[in-house]
Design an enzyme around this catalytic site. Structure first.
Site, PDB file in Angstrom:
ATOM      1  N   ARG A 136       0.638  -1.110  -0.089  1.00  0.00           N
ATOM      2  CA  ARG A 136      -0.003   0.053   0.193  1.00  0.00           C
ATOM      3  C   ARG A 136       1.029   1.383  -0.045  1.00  0.00           C
ATOM      4  NH1 ARG A 136      -3.122  -2.543   4.321  1.00  0.00           N
ATOM      5  NH2 ARG A 136      -4.913  -3.702   3.338  1.00  0.00           N
ATOM      6  N   LYS A 142       1.637 -18.624   6.574  1.00  0.00           N
ATOM      7  CA  LYS A 142       0.583 -18.792   7.429  1.00  0.00           C
ATOM      8  C   LYS A 142       0.086 -17.680   8.110  1.00  0.00           C
ATOM      9  CE  LYS A 142       2.024 -19.724  11.804  1.00  0.00           C
ATOM     10  NZ  LYS A 142       2.531 -18.886  12.434  1.00  0.00           N
ATOM     11  N   ASP A 178       4.742 -23.356   5.692  1.00  0.00           N
ATOM     12  CA  ASP A 178       5.334 -23.618   7.230  1.00  0.00           C
ATOM     13  C   ASP A 178       6.484 -23.603   7.196  1.00  0.00           C
ATOM     14  OD1 ASP A 178       5.706 -24.801   9.475  1.00  0.00           O
ATOM     15  OD2 ASP A 178       3.917 -26.085   9.773  1.00  0.00           O
ATOM     16  N   HIS A 179       7.173 -22.351   7.583  1.00  0.00           N
ATOM     17  CA  HIS A 179       8.581 -22.423   7.544  1.00  0.00           C
ATOM     18  C   HIS A 179       9.242 -23.594   8.431  1.00  0.00           C
ATOM     19  CE1 HIS A 179       8.491 -20.048  11.388  1.00  0.00           C
ATOM     20  NE2 HIS A 179       9.505 -20.468  11.440  1.00  0.00           N
ATOM     21  N   LYS A 194      13.189 -25.984   7.605  1.00  0.00           N
ATOM     22  CA  LYS A 194      14.479 -26.186   8.604  1.00  0.00           C
ATOM     23  C   LYS A 194      15.063 -27.501   8.307  1.00  0.00           C
ATOM     24  CE  LYS A 194      12.484 -23.714  12.301  1.00  0.00           C
ATOM     25  NZ  LYS A 194      13.181 -22.263  12.504  1.00  0.00           N
ATOM     26  N   GLU A 210      10.198 -20.829  23.101  1.00  0.00           N
ATOM     27  CA  GLU A 210      10.797 -19.386  22.776  1.00  0.00           C
ATOM     28  C   GLU A 210      10.910 -18.647  23.884  1.00  0.00           C
ATOM     29  OE1 GLU A 210       9.262 -17.924  18.771  1.00  0.00           O
ATOM     30  OE2 GLU A 210       7.343 -18.608  19.660  1.00  0.00           O
ATOM     31  N   HIS A 224       2.882 -25.608  12.833  1.00  0.00           N
ATOM     32  CA  HIS A 224       4.406 -25.948  12.915  1.00  0.00           C
ATOM     33  C   HIS A 224       4.427 -27.507  13.793  1.00  0.00           C
ATOM     34  CE1 HIS A 224       5.556 -22.199  11.449  1.00  0.00           C
ATOM     35  NE2 HIS A 224       5.248 -21.671  12.474  1.00  0.00           N
ATOM     36  N   LYS A 268      15.320 -21.059  24.354  1.00  0.00           N
ATOM     37  CA  LYS A 268      14.798 -21.370  23.020  1.00  0.00           C
ATOM     38  C   LYS A 268      14.921 -22.776  22.501  1.00  0.00           C
ATOM     39  CE  LYS A 268      15.195 -19.917  18.285  1.00  0.00           C
ATOM     40  NZ  LYS A 268      13.638 -19.728  17.799  1.00  0.00           N
TER      41      LYS A 268
HETATM   42  C1  BG6 Z   1       5.830 -18.167  13.423  1.00  0.00           C
HETATM   43  C2  BG6 Z   1       5.152 -17.586  14.668  1.00  0.00           C
HETATM   44  O1  BG6 Z   1       5.217 -18.930  12.572  1.00  0.00           O
HETATM   45  O2  BG6 Z   1       6.866 -18.821  14.235  1.00  0.00           O
HETATM   46  C3  BG6 Z   1       5.876 -16.863  15.625  1.00  0.00           C
HETATM   47  O3  BG6 Z   1       4.045 -16.670  14.064  1.00  0.00           O
HETATM   48  C4  BG6 Z   1       6.992 -17.571  16.107  1.00  0.00           C
HETATM   49  O4  BG6 Z   1       5.020 -16.397  16.925  1.00  0.00           O
HETATM   50  C5  BG6 Z   1       7.832 -18.305  14.956  1.00  0.00           C
HETATM   51  O5  BG6 Z   1       7.902 -16.878  17.187  1.00  0.00           O
HETATM   52  C6  BG6 Z   1       8.843 -19.065  15.365  1.00  0.00           C
HETATM   53  O6  BG6 Z   1       9.814 -19.305  14.547  1.00  0.00           O
HETATM   54  P1  BG6 Z   1      11.334 -19.706  14.822  1.00  0.00           P
HETATM   55  O7  BG6 Z   1      11.734 -20.319  13.396  1.00  0.00           O
HETATM   56  O8  BG6 Z   1      11.874 -18.739  15.547  1.00  0.00           O
HETATM   57  O9  BG6 Z   1      11.288 -21.079  15.541  1.00  0.00           O
END
Ligand code: BG6
Length: 526
Positions: free
Chosen positions: A76, A185, A214-215, A219, A253, A277, A382
């Site tokens: 935007r 997502k 879904d990242h 990994k 986290e 995830h 973490k």
């Molecule tokens: C995201 C969430 O999909 O994944 C976040 O929306 C989260 O809230 C993050 O912090 C965690 O990803 P990673 O790769 O740091 O474990």
């Protein structure tokens, strides 16, 4: 053009790799896509700056992009091409794992970036986007191939897809080349909205053109779960209810909501992490062996196992789940505010920042093995991992009376450590038969001598190449929403009175401990 020598992994010749590290000898080098344009919707957002543009730049640096490519940002905010390029340079300088953008590579990269400003339902802006794509096809030789990447709030996914169709950018209107769409997502905010979104997107893009991100699946250690299970013979015979006592999946986290309070307060840990995830990790660890590495063979198995998740009835939610919200506390020795004090969070918010769920899988392999899932923010450390906890030995023949003989545990470590560890019992050296548990550790970094590329690099390049293996198919997304729906329902109906119920920097709420204590088990320490 030859890439500059970078600090990141570059494709090397087989012989130079072999000389450097025998474990990498013989591996295929870069896998390059067709020429194409990548359009980032939501280009002024955080994800584009922190992850997506640095990922594109590093793919270029690693020689993984095709020679002919273009990048178009769409958002935007009003920006000229040059202003947008300057913002992207700052993004690379700040966030790229290879350090600041370097010339001559950056100048060539920047010349391929352009910008279109407009609202997501502004037909005229989409017409300009089409013109920009056609111009790139002429100027940059991108051959009509298009990857549309929706890095926007989910509320505008439908609008964007509809406008693409209106201005003739849908795959059906294409005379040459391919079109694919990558969707960030969350895919919907509940089962109903996910189905509605699927039906809107499905009107324009067939399933094979939809890449739901879904990242976690990008990994490296997550991809290794399948290698561990299906490239070895020793695990499969014990990967079942006869030997496995329970499986614990953790995504913990230390960060809070990081300026995303507005989004997070309407989402919560169950929607934000467990539904996607964490459930995807469960699918990988629990699925049957696929018949080939083909995207659909793998995704068929993931869907099968997710459809075998035993539904949790609304009445059973309290004994199958726990939720929590962090109050103020200490993270790495520094005081941090509680969730309700974060910006854009309601001061009386009842959104959970911690969720744990006990699932069962109703099939022959896993009947009666609990899968304990948990994820939370502002926890002690973490760490993301899958721990397969085995049953005890059937009969003890040695060990001094004071010795603890532990049960075996196999841990797939996803982050920050990346590797696999196996805990087993061994004799303590000496004249007596003392037994102690020891850990055998494999670490990717030291094992293979490389630093894993961030997930987004792998996922963007896979989408450009048309490899959908690491993307979630609609049936699995729907099954995951079905699994969490009763929990969402029960949690929204019952008032929480004890929030905040865990301190920032702690192990999480006591109710989550109670979930396992009731079963005679305990969580692994975070
Ligand atoms: C995201 C969430 O999909 O994944 C976040 O929306 C989260 O809230 C993050 O912090 C965690 O990803 P990673 O790769 O740091 O474990």
């Amino acid at each position: 053009m030859a890439a500059e020598a970078g600090t990141i992994a570059r494709p090397l010749t087989t012989s130079s790799v072999a000389a450097a590290n025998p474990l990498r000898a013989g591996l295929a080098s870069s896998r390059i896509s067709d020429p194409c344009n990548v359009v980032f919707f939501g280009a002024s957002g955080d994800l584009v700056k922190r992850m997506l543009i640095p990922a594109m730049y590093n793919l270029r640096l690693g020689d993984v992009l095709p020679t002919n490519f273009g990048i178009i940002g769409f958002a935007r905010s009003a920006n000229s091409n040059d202003e947008f390029r300057a913002q992207m340079k700052e993004a690379v300088d700040t966030y790229s794992r290879s350090g600041e953008a370097r010339d001559p590579l950056w100048t060539d990269f920047a010349n391929r970036i352009s910008y279109v400003s407009g609202d997501f339902d502004d037909r005229e802006a989409f017409t300009r986007l089409r013109a920009a794509l056609e111009e790139n096809d002429q100027k940059l030789g991108t051959q009509g191939n298009r990857l549309f990447y929706l890095s926007t709030p989910p509320s505008v996914f439908g609008k964007i897809v509809a406008q693409l169709a209106v201005v003739g950018l849908g795959p059906k209107d294409q005379a040459t080349g391919w079109s694919r769409i990558v969707i960030e997502k969350p895919f919907g905010t509940d089962l109903e909205s996910a189905r509605a979104l699927q039906s809107e997107v499905g009107k324009v893009f067939e399933e094979k053109r939809i890449y739901r991100i879904d990242h976690y699946l990008g990994k490296e250690p997550v991809q290794d779960i399948m290698a561990l299970r299906f490239a070895n013979v020793i695990f499969e015979p014990i990967w079942n209810r006869r030997y496995v006592d329970c499986i614990q999946i953790t995504a913990a986290e230390t960060v809070g909501v990081e300026g995303r309070g507005g989004y997070y307060d309407s989402a919560g840990a169950l929607r934000d992490m467990i539904q996607n995830h964490v459930i995807n990790l469960l699918a990988l660890v629990a699925m049957e062996p696929p018949i080939s590495p083909n995207a659909d063979h793998i995704r068929d198995e993931k869907f099968k196992v997710l459809s075998a998740l035993r539904p949790i009835s609304v009445d059973h939610v309290p004994k199958m789940t726990a939720r929590g919200q962090y109050g103020p506390g200490l993270i790495e020795g520094k005081p941090v505010p509680g969730y309700r004090e974060e910006s854009s969070v309601a001061p009386d918010s009842t959104t959970e920042t911690y969720a744990s769920v006990k699932f069962f899988i109703d099939n022959w392999r896993w009947a009666d093995v609990p899968f304990y899932l948990r994820s939370g923010k502002r926890l002690a450390r973490k760490t993301s991992e899958i721990a397969v906890m085995f049953r005890g030995i059937p009969h003890r023949i040695f060990g001094e009376s004071g010795d603890q003989i532990e049960t075996n545990t196999l841990v797939m470590k996803i982050q920050p450590e990346e590797g696999v560890s196996l805990r087993f019992n061994a004799k303590v050296p000496g004249p007596k038969m003392h037994i102690r548990a020891v850990t055998m550790d494999f670490n990717y970094g030291t094992g293979f001598g490389v630093v894993s590329a961030p997930a987004y690099e792998r996922l963007i390049s896979d989408a450009m190449r048309g490899d959908a293996t690491l993307f979630t198919r609609w049936d699995a997304v729907e099954a995951a929403w079905e699994a969490v729906t009763p929990i969402m329902q029960r949690w929204s109906e019952s008032r929480v009175v004890d929030f905040p119920n865990y301190l920032a920097g702690s192990q999480g709420p006591q109710s989550a401990d109670a979930l396992l204590i009731a079963d005679g088990r305990e969580w692994r320490r975070i």
